[in-house]
Each structure stands twice: as structure tokens, then as C-alpha cells.
Design an enzyme around this catalytic site. Structure first.
Site, mmCIF file in Angstrom:
data_model
loop_
_atom_site.group_PDB
_atom_site.id
_atom_site.type_symbol
_atom_site.label_atom_id
_atom_site.label_comp_id
_atom_site.label_asym_id
_atom_site.label_seq_id
_atom_site.Cartn_x
_atom_site.Cartn_y
_atom_site.Cartn_z
ATOM 1 N N LYS A 87 33.831 17.233 -6.585
ATOM 2 C CA LYS A 87 33.319 16.954 -5.235
ATOM 3 C C LYS A 87 33.699 18.117 -4.321
ATOM 4 O O LYS A 87 34.861 18.538 -4.287
ATOM 5 C CB LYS A 87 33.959 15.647 -4.738
HETATM 6 O O1 LIG Z 1 31.738 11.420 0.001
HETATM 7 C C1 LIG Z 1 32.049 10.410 -0.569
HETATM 8 C C2 LIG Z 1 31.396 9.990 -1.825
HETATM 9 O O2 LIG Z 1 30.834 11.021 -2.495
HETATM 10 C C3 LIG Z 1 33.048 9.468 -0.063
HETATM 11 O O3 LIG Z 1 34.175 9.393 -0.899
HETATM 12 C C4 LIG Z 1 33.452 9.787 1.366
HETATM 13 O O4 LIG Z 1 34.386 10.822 1.358
HETATM 14 C C5 LIG Z 1 33.978 8.535 2.028
HETATM 15 O O5 LIG Z 1 32.994 7.520 1.952
HETATM 16 C C6 LIG Z 1 34.307 8.782 3.463
HETATM 17 O O6 LIG Z 1 35.245 9.802 3.587
HETATM 18 C C7 LIG Z 1 34.834 7.535 4.104
HETATM 19 O O7 LIG Z 1 35.008 7.825 5.439
HETATM 20 P P1 LIG Z 1 35.294 6.695 6.515
HETATM 21 O O8 LIG Z 1 34.081 5.831 6.619
HETATM 22 O O9 LIG Z 1 36.484 5.924 5.994
HETATM 23 O O10 LIG Z 1 35.565 7.431 7.777
#
Ligand SMILES: O=C(CO)[C@@H](O)[C@H](O)[C@H](O)[C@H](O)COP(=O)(O)O
Length: 222
Positions: A87
Site C-alpha cells: 500500500k
Molecule cells: O486506504 C485504506 C484501504 O486501502 C484504508 O486502510 C484507509 O487507510 C482507512 O480506511 C482510513 O485511513 C481510515 O481513516 P478514518 O476514517 O479512520 O479517518
């Protein structure tokens, strides 16, 4: 639409995976920090997750800042387990790294996507997944679902899921999941608490209680 679990907590991952409906795992540095994990244990933790659900992709995020380090670190992460996806957050360096990693057969999930051009640039560089964020738009009083809809439409105009799948990310509620499904996201990555909420409905609970009560009448009549 497929469900991914959005957490680095091994217990949550094992529980959700045991339900049989989880088709992938996504983690990020903040989610790993939440587990209390240390830098020295990061790779071993990713291996534990990959081994806990060996038949689904597990996104492990690189924190490198140069293309060279992203490629080297990405190759290292990908070598940890066959189901690890690298990622990377969208930026010039990560686009170049994505193109290079693809040449090595390494799948990249490009994250922190907020706009249509960002998503299309990630696809064009060869990202296997793009992760547009929903909740963080809502946090700044914008409509995250509308933004996701634009990205889904634009990506699907030019790319199919065999090239790039769209992971709706930063989802916080069952309604976010519903909207992501209705507008055609390929995947919803959902935190454990929201995944549990998705399982339940008051009418389901009431119906179950009624079935149990009625079945007791049947069994006690024998
Ligand atoms: O980008 C991906 C999936 O590929 C996620 O893991 C992503 O980092 C997370 O959904 C977010 O960081 C969550 O953010 P938040 O809604 O907790 O602010």
C-alpha cells in the site's frame, strides 16, 4: 461488492475472517500504531495477519518517501507472504514506484485518494487497487459519498476490475457501506466496529427472539 476488514488488530481480523464474508484486509500506519506495535515487530505482525487469512489480499503500507525506498521496501513487504499487497499513498514518488513494482509482479493499493484525477493517475501507473476515502470528506463538511461516486464512474469508464479495483475506504457506518455498494465500488473496507453494526438490525434481533421463544414451545410440548 466484496468486504475487506480495515484494521491491524489480529484478534479483530481473525474474528471477522471466521465469519466467512471477509475477502481482504487493509492496514495502515495509524491502525498498526493503535495495536501498540513497535517498528521492530511490524513485518512479523504483517506476516501473522497474512498467515491468519492466507487466501485473501492483505495490504501492508510502506512509509518510505522516495521512489527507490518504496520499490525496495515494497519488494521486501511483498516477499513476506504471497498474499501481501503493497500500500502506497498517492504522490509522484509512489506512482513511479507502482509502475516499477508492477514490473516485478507486485500488486499496489494506492491510498489517500480524494479526487478523480488522483484515482486515474494511480490506475494509469498500474495500481491493482485504488482507495478513495469517504469519511474524511464528511469530517470537513463535504459529501464523501458523492466524491466516491465520481471516482467510481470515472475509473469504470476506463478500467475494469481485472485492471484496478476500487476500495471504498474511510467508511464509518453501515450507511456508508450501503452507499458504496449502490454506486458500484468493487470493495468496501470496513473497521471492525462498523462491520459488527452491518450484521445487525433490530427486526433481525426481534425475529430471532421470536423464533427462539416459539421453538421452546415446540420442544416443551413433546
Ligand atoms: O486506504 C485504506 C484501504 O486501502 C484504508 O486502510 C484507509 O487507510 C482507512 O480506511 C482510513 O485511513 C481510515 O481513516 P478514518 O476514517 O479512520 O479517518
Amino acid at each position: 461488492m466484496k468486504f475487506f476488514i480495515d484494521t491491524a488488530d489480529l484478534a479483530e481480523i481473525k474474528t471477522a475472517y471466521s465469519w466467512g464474508c471477509v475477502a481482504g484486509v487493509t492496514t495502515n500506519p495509524s491502525l498498526y500504531a493503535k495495536t501498540g506495535g513497535k517498528l521492530a515487530d511490524f513485518e512479523a505482525h504483517m506476516v501473522k495477519i497474512a498467515e491468519a487469512c492466507p487466501d485473501v489480499p492483505v495490504s501492508a503500507e510502506s512509509t518510505a518517501t522516495t521512489t527507490e525506498d518504496m520499490v525496495a521496501g515494497g519488494l521486501r513487504l511483498a516477499a513476506l507472504a504471497p498474499n501481501i499487497v503493497v500500500k502506497l499513498p498517492i504522490c509522484a514518488e509512489s506512482l513511479a514506484a507502482t509502475k516499477e513494482l508492477k514490473k516485478h509482479g507486485v500488486n499496489v493499493n494506492m491510498t489517500l485518494i480524494f479526487t478523480v484525477p488522483q484515482a486515474l493517475m494511480a490506475c494509469s501507473a498500474g495500481a491493482r487497487y485504488v482507495s478513495p476515502f469517504v469519511g474524511r470528506f464528511d469530517d470537513i463538511a463535504e459529501d464523501g459519498i458523492e466524491q466516491l461516486a465520481n471516482i467510481v464512474t470515472a475509473v469504470k469508464n476506463y478500467y475494469g476490475p481485472e485492471h484496478t479495483e476500487i476500495i471504498a475506504a474511510s467508511l464509518r457506518t453501515p450507511n456508508h457501506v450501503t452507499q458504496a455498494a449502490l454506486l458500484g465500488a468493487d470493495i468496501a473496507t470496513v473497521p471492525f466496529a462498523a462491520m459488527e453494526k452491518c450484521l445487525h438490525h433490530p427486526l433481525t434481533d426481534r425475529g430471532l427472539a421470536a423464533f427462539e421463544a416459539d421453538w421452546k414451545k415446540v420442544t416443551s410440548a413433546q
